[in-house]
Design a protein around this motif. Sequence first.
Motif, PDB file in Angstrom:
ATOM      1  N   LEU A 243       0.783  -1.523   0.217  1.00  0.00           N
ATOM      2  CA  LEU A 243       0.176  -0.306  -0.581  1.00  0.00           C
ATOM      3  C   LEU A 243       1.169   1.191  -0.387  1.00  0.00           C
ATOM      4  CD1 LEU A 243      -2.386  -1.215   2.249  1.00  0.00           C
ATOM      5  CD2 LEU A 243      -2.778  -0.288   0.086  1.00  0.00           C
TER       6      LEU A 243
ATOM      7  N   LEU B  94      -7.186   1.849  -5.322  1.00  0.00           N
ATOM      8  CA  LEU B  94      -5.895   0.825  -4.460  1.00  0.00           C
ATOM      9  C   LEU B  94      -6.845  -0.520  -4.375  1.00  0.00           C
ATOM     10  CD1 LEU B  94      -4.649   2.934  -1.203  1.00  0.00           C
ATOM     11  CD2 LEU B  94      -3.282   2.813  -3.112  1.00  0.00           C
TER      12      LEU B  94
ATOM     13  N   VAL C  23      -9.520  -2.086   1.882  1.00  0.00           N
ATOM     14  CA  VAL C  23      -8.631  -1.561   1.674  1.00  0.00           C
ATOM     15  C   VAL C  23      -8.738  -0.195   2.893  1.00  0.00           C
ATOM     16  CG1 VAL C  23      -8.309  -0.103   0.217  1.00  0.00           C
ATOM     17  CG2 VAL C  23      -8.389  -2.026  -0.874  1.00  0.00           C
TER      18      VAL C  23
ATOM     19  N   MET D  12      -6.038   0.788   5.391  1.00  0.00           N
ATOM     20  CA  MET D  12      -5.680   1.676   5.366  1.00  0.00           C
ATOM     21  C   MET D  12      -5.613   2.643   7.194  1.00  0.00           C
ATOM     22  SD  MET D  12      -3.949   3.037   2.714  1.00  0.00           S
ATOM     23  CE  MET D  12      -3.650   4.158   3.127  1.00  0.00           C
TER      24      MET D  12
END
Length: 429
Positions: free
Chosen positions: A341, A357, A371, A375
Amino acid sequence: MAYSPKNMTQLASVDAPRAARLLNDIREAALAGKRAPIAPRPVIEQSWRRMRRSGVDPERDFRSGLLAPDEVQRRREESPLRHVLPVLREGLLQFADVTRHIMVIADAEGRVLWREGCSPVLRKADELGFELGADWREDVVGTNGVGTPAVVRRPVQVFAGEHFVRSQTSWTCTGAPISDPRDGRLLGVVDLSGPLETMHPATLSWVDAVAKLAESRLRELQQNSLEQLRAVAAPVLARIGDQAVVVDRDGWTAAVTGMPYTNRIALPKSLSAGRRWLPALGLSAVEPLAGGWLVRPAVEPVPRAATRIVLDLGRPRGWQVTVSGSAGSWTHELSPRHAELLYLLAVNRSGRSAAGLAADVFGDPARTVTVRAEMSRVRRYFGGFLEHRPYRFCEDAAVEVLLPDDPRDLLPHSTAPAVAKARESAALT
């Protein structure tokens, strides 16, 4: 046509010489750049390509030197894997002696820390340099059941002639990585090794299952440790009328008062008591507790703006990010997913949406929930240095990415489409 581990193991169980000849024919043809009678398995072929690019000599039995016994002991005492030795022994050793196997446990750097099992096979391992303290990283000794699983971060079975270095082709091994269940950090590899004819079709699943049991035990031990620290912290926090957080030695939160809860606080590798600058909290007062630290944010403000962010992806594993600024610097080791990432954000400085992403990592823009969860974990230790909507590094940071000497070796474990495309582009240049 690619052969399968199951078919090859079945062949080995009834006709080991024929299986060994077939594997050697495949190896010789592939290394000579000729058409092999049967295509190597993808995981083996990709490993061989890495070996050729890194300069490993398939005809040379290279040994980098053993660690001294006191260094082996030091690593054993510091390795979290020492806590799951009973699980690994119970799951694997009860059959190892009978089936002419040995169990080998290596740390994240590929150094052999424990070896147990069938005595004749242990003596054979000595002849191969598969000894306590030996370095069995893939880029040192070629494709093998310790180094290759550490690179690709999944279980791998390496049959006889699938080993890149000729001296190992009489050997067959099955290894599975063991990761820290909290953050995905590689802790080491557990491996079963022995002659080709001793391999069973279920060996790969067997070793993988035991490795997962070890990870489950680690998770249980870690939770128990936090519970104990929480009990120690309760009366201390009750006396404090201000902001404070209690974390274990690795920065995982056990208790908090007067401030928002966060799963983990990034700590320096050699933290000591006193006034210290911490990435998430700024200047803080740090006091030792049994099994952890009491951390209280100090009154004086400390600038948190990053001036430089270095994403180090130059090694096959052990990726890390270092943030340096006017108030100090800190380094954090990255899990495989977080390395992916942050790399994608580093090469897309204008930012990426959750859907972008998801497409980059999974090839599916609909996987935004996964995702966003990842994150969120990244931002817990990265703090204000990472913005969102879209996800991106803060504008005032200079971001540098350190790549492998050969860009085709970028994040070799990764199957993310965007990373695979970057490797393919490097191969064409």
